[in-house]
Design a protein around this motif. Structure first.
Motif, PDB file in Angstrom:
ATOM      1  N   UNK A  31      23.068  48.656  53.586  1.00 54.10           N
ATOM      2  CA  UNK A  31      24.212  47.772  52.586  1.00 54.10           C
ATOM      3  C   UNK A  31      23.630  46.403  51.690  1.00 54.10           C
ATOM      4  N   UNK A  32      22.710  46.087  52.420  1.00 54.35           N
ATOM      5  CA  UNK A  32      22.930  44.366  52.048  1.00 54.35           C
ATOM      6  C   UNK A  32      21.292  43.410  52.034  1.00 54.35           C
ATOM      7  N   UNK A  33      20.767  43.216  50.492  1.00 56.38           N
ATOM      8  CA  UNK A  33      19.314  42.499  50.234  1.00 56.38           C
ATOM      9  C   UNK A  33      19.216  41.968  51.956  1.00 56.38           C
ATOM     10  N   UNK A  34      18.411  41.628  51.742  1.00 56.82           N
ATOM     11  CA  UNK A  34      17.603  41.060  53.384  1.00 56.82           C
ATOM     12  C   UNK A  34      15.758  39.940  52.340  1.00 56.82           C
ATOM     13  N   UNK A  35      16.742  38.415  52.677  1.00 54.93           N
ATOM     14  CA  UNK A  35      15.815  37.680  51.911  1.00 54.93           C
ATOM     15  C   UNK A  35      14.519  36.854  52.859  1.00 54.93           C
ATOM     16  N   UNK A  36      13.355  36.916  52.597  1.00 54.24           N
ATOM     17  CA  UNK A  36      12.208  36.634  53.782  1.00 54.24           C
ATOM     18  C   UNK A  36      12.135  35.326  53.441  1.00 54.24           C
ATOM     19  N   UNK A  37      12.741  34.681  52.754  1.00 48.06           N
ATOM     20  CA  UNK A  37      12.389  33.224  52.086  1.00 48.06           C
ATOM     21  C   UNK A  37      11.208  33.022  51.162  1.00 48.06           C
ATOM     22  N   UNK A  38      10.204  34.045  51.433  1.00 44.49           N
ATOM     23  CA  UNK A  38       8.984  33.830  50.709  1.00 44.49           C
ATOM     24  C   UNK A  38       9.295  33.830  49.478  1.00 44.49           C
ATOM     25  N   UNK A  39       8.834  33.428  48.101  1.00 48.76           N
ATOM     26  CA  UNK A  39       9.376  33.622  47.007  1.00 48.76           C
ATOM     27  C   UNK A  39       8.177  34.978  46.559  1.00 48.76           C
ATOM     28  N   UNK A  40       6.536  34.997  47.267  1.00 51.42           N
ATOM     29  CA  UNK A  40       6.149  36.295  46.908  1.00 51.42           C
ATOM     30  C   UNK A  40       6.188  37.536  47.323  1.00 51.42           C
ATOM     31  N   UNK A  41       6.405  37.060  48.073  1.00 52.27           N
ATOM     32  CA  UNK A  41       7.260  38.870  48.421  1.00 52.27           C
ATOM     33  C   UNK A  41       8.803  39.176  48.392  1.00 52.27           C
ATOM     34  N   UNK A  42       9.609  38.210  48.013  1.00 51.34           N
ATOM     35  CA  UNK A  42      10.758  38.945  47.688  1.00 51.34           C
ATOM     36  C   UNK A  42      10.303  39.079  46.009  1.00 51.34           C
ATOM     37  N   UNK A  43      10.170  38.418  45.410  1.00 51.63           N
ATOM     38  CA  UNK A  43       9.711  39.137  44.424  1.00 51.63           C
ATOM     39  C   UNK A  43       9.366  40.318  43.615  1.00 51.63           C
ATOM     40  N   UNK A  44       8.199  40.571  44.425  1.00 51.21           N
ATOM     41  CA  UNK A  44       7.585  42.380  45.037  1.00 51.21           C
ATOM     42  C   UNK A  44       7.917  42.490  45.874  1.00 51.21           C
ATOM     43  N   UNK A  45       8.397  43.242  47.255  1.00 48.82           N
ATOM     44  CA  UNK A  45       8.930  43.983  47.462  1.00 48.82           C
ATOM     45  C   UNK A  45      10.507  43.779  47.844  1.00 48.82           C
ATOM     46  N   UNK A  46      11.748  44.913  47.409  1.00 47.18           N
ATOM     47  CA  UNK A  46      12.594  44.710  47.849  1.00 47.18           C
ATOM     48  C   UNK A  46      12.921  44.830  49.413  1.00 47.18           C
ATOM     49  N   UNK A  47      13.017  44.236  50.217  1.00 47.75           N
ATOM     50  CA  UNK A  47      13.802  44.402  51.395  1.00 47.75           C
ATOM     51  C   UNK A  47      15.065  44.530  51.602  1.00 47.75           C
ATOM     52  N   UNK A  48      15.944  45.407  51.962  1.00 51.69           N
ATOM     53  CA  UNK A  48      17.556  45.770  52.108  1.00 51.69           C
ATOM     54  C   UNK A  48      17.472  45.737  54.282  1.00 51.69           C
ATOM     55  N   UNK A  49      19.017  45.126  53.949  1.00 49.17           N
ATOM     56  CA  UNK A  49      19.498  45.983  56.328  1.00 49.17           C
ATOM     57  C   UNK A  49      19.985  47.639  56.232  1.00 49.17           C
ATOM     58  N   UNK A  50      19.377  47.956  56.435  1.00 48.15           N
ATOM     59  CA  UNK A  50      19.801  49.568  57.033  1.00 48.15           C
ATOM     60  C   UNK A  50      19.018  49.838  57.382  1.00 48.15           C
ATOM     61  N   UNK A  51      18.748  51.567  57.949  1.00 50.13           N
ATOM     62  CA  UNK A  51      18.436  52.030  58.344  1.00 50.13           C
ATOM     63  C   UNK A  51      17.373  53.626  57.420  1.00 50.13           C
TER      64      UNK A  51
END
Length: 172
Positions: free
Chosen positions: A145-165
């Motif tokens: 239901x919401x995006x989660x940022x890892x604060x690492x640009x390389x990771x955030x731009x390559x792999x979309x991560x979100x909160x939820x299950x």
């Protein structure tokens, strides 16, 4: 003075005595340590033990039964295994591993069995939950239901991560 007891009365009396003889008799299943090392104890004689059951060694160290085999049981020792020797007795507790859960646990420091070790006294308002439970079916879980940022640009731009299950990440 003579007493006469009929065979039927004697049979009934003996049946009642034998029937009630073992009603309060409690059998503890006890095993013996075959070998111990690297935090694992192999125990012989615990034939009816359940997976995930807590056991207690003669030295008051506790463990959890995880590897059930025909001849012996592999038990993970909670704590130091130096006090456990070959031939020591091991007793079943007939309880599956559970721990304290809930808001009473916030800010507390506990060991592997949930016993508090931070000196703040016993837990007051708590519930206990089993450690091993069946996971919720994927369909019943909440969507991402919401995006989660890892604060690492390389990771955030390559792999979309979100909160939820509910979404699965697959690799092609």
């Amino acid at each position: 003075m003579e007493f006469s007891i009929r065979a039927a009365e004697l049979t009934t009396l003996l049946e009642n005595i034998i029937t009630n003889l073992y009603t309060n008799f409690k059998v503890n299943e006890i095993g013996r340590v075959v070998s111990v090392g690297d935090g694992i104890a192999h125990v012989y004689g615990l034939n009816e033990i359940q997976d995930g059951e807590i056991v207690e060694f003669a030295s008051d160290v506790k463990g959890i039964a995880l590897n059930l085999e025909n001849e012996n049981v592999g038990i993970v020792v909670f704590g130091s295994d130096t006090a456990i020797k070959e031939g020591d007795l091991v007793k079943r507790t007939r309880s599956i591993v559970d721990v304290h859960a809930g808001k009473a646990m916030l800010g507390r420091v506990v060991d592997a069995l949930g016993v508090h070790i931070n000196g703040r006294g016993a837990l007051s308002d708590h519930e206990r939950r089993r450690v091993e439970v069946k996971a919720t079916v994927i369909i019943e879980r909440k969507f991402v239901h919401e995006p989660m940022q890892t604060e690492l640009k390389a990771v955030d731009s390559l792999v979309p991560i979100g909160r939820g299950q509910r979404e699965l990440i697959t690799k092609d």
